[in-house]
Design an enzyme around this catalytic site. Structure first.
Site, PDB file in Angstrom:
ATOM      1  CG  ASP A 202     -26.055  25.569 -11.214  1.00 39.62           C
ATOM      2  OD1 ASP A 202     -27.122  24.963 -11.003  1.00 39.62           O
ATOM      3  OD2 ASP A 202     -25.443  25.511 -12.299  1.00 39.62           O
TER       4      ASP A 202
ATOM      5  CB  CYS B 132     -23.592  20.264 -16.892  1.00 35.85           C
ATOM      6  SG  CYS B 132     -24.651  19.178 -15.922  1.00 35.85           S
TER       7      CYS B 132
ATOM      8  CG  HIS C 180     -27.764  23.330 -14.190  1.00 34.84           C
ATOM      9  ND1 HIS C 180     -26.435  23.336 -13.823  1.00 34.84           N
ATOM     10  CD2 HIS C 180     -27.972  22.151 -14.835  1.00 34.84           C
ATOM     11  CE1 HIS C 180     -25.874  22.203 -14.217  1.00 34.84           C
ATOM     12  NE2 HIS C 180     -26.780  21.479 -14.832  1.00 34.84           N
TER      13      HIS C 180
END
Length: 244
Positions: free
Chosen positions: A181, A131, A211
């Site tokens: 994403d 992330c 995600h």
């Protein structure tokens, strides 16, 4: 497997961090692992231990240390979709305060600490992140091209570093993107930029993922995506760090 909590001196204080490394003594290649925005918690400690079991000293810093030790905010044992809005309401100010200047200053401190540990062998290191940690990993690798030999980012905004930073990379690279994403078109543009920078890389969308797919304590978790992550990350580290 030996694990410990350590404190890393930085320009702004001390960052708490989790470290895991193999049994049996000796020295091992170093890996700096950046957590996702939820930070250090049991699932990240387990991932660090898993990686350490393959022969690496793994350091996971609390990059929100300026706001307190990990966990910086209270997290449920399982981060479900219904909990995410309230959690992100607390996290976003911390993320926005974590400027590029802070990222780079901290990266210097993390790498200095990592490479001076008695369990860490001389030579290059690797950086991996999840992330927002993927972006931090990229900024770290671009700022330390002679030291970081491999960088990996998973479901992270890695392209946000921009072409100038990409051109500084000398590390071998892997990006594992979630389907939610990045579009195939955007992936093509990112990969063209990587080609233009002359980077040795793989960059792909992991099938059927959203995600956060590597994180076993969230609704986003995808077991096959996590396996694919290990199948890509471990050979990358082995090639770049000549481990084992």
């Amino acid at each position: 497997m030996p694990t410990k909590t350590v404190r890393i001196p930085t320009n702004d204080g001390q960052a708490d961090a989790f470290a895991a490394f193999p049994d049996g003594g000796g020295r091992h290649p170093g890996v700096l692992m950046y957590a996702d925005g939820f930070g250090i918690r049991p699932v990240l400690r387990e991932m660090a231990r898993e990686l350490a079991g393959h022969g690496y000293y793994v350091l996971v810093p609390n990059f929100f240390y300026r706001h307190g030790p990990a966990p910086v905010i209270e997290l449920p044992e399982h981060i479900g979709e219904e909990a995410r809005p309230a959690i992100f309401a607390q996290l976003m100010p911390l993320i926005e305060a974590h400027t590029t200047e802070r990222i780079l200053s901290d990266a210097d401190a993390y790498l200095r600490f990592l490479t001076t540990q008695p369990e860490v062998s001389a030579g290059p290191v690797a950086v991996t992140g999840y992330c927002i940690g993927g972006l931090l990993a990229m900024r770290t690798a671009a700022a330390h091209p002679g030291q970081v030999a491999a960088v990996a980012g998973f479901h992270g905004p890695v392209g946000a570093v921009g072409p100038d930073s990409l051109s500084k990379l000398t590390a071998q690279v892997h990006f594992g993107h979630a389907e939610t994403d990045i579009t195939p078109e955007a992936l093509g543009e990112l990969n063209q930029a990587l080609d233009a920078a002359g980077i040795d890389y793989t960059s792909e969308i992991y099938p059927d993922t959203v995600h956060g797919f590597t994180m076993g304590d969230t609704d986003a978790f995808n077991p096959s995506g996590l396996r694919r992550h290990w199948d890509r990350l471990l050979p990358l580290l082995d090639r770049a760090l000549a481990n084992g």
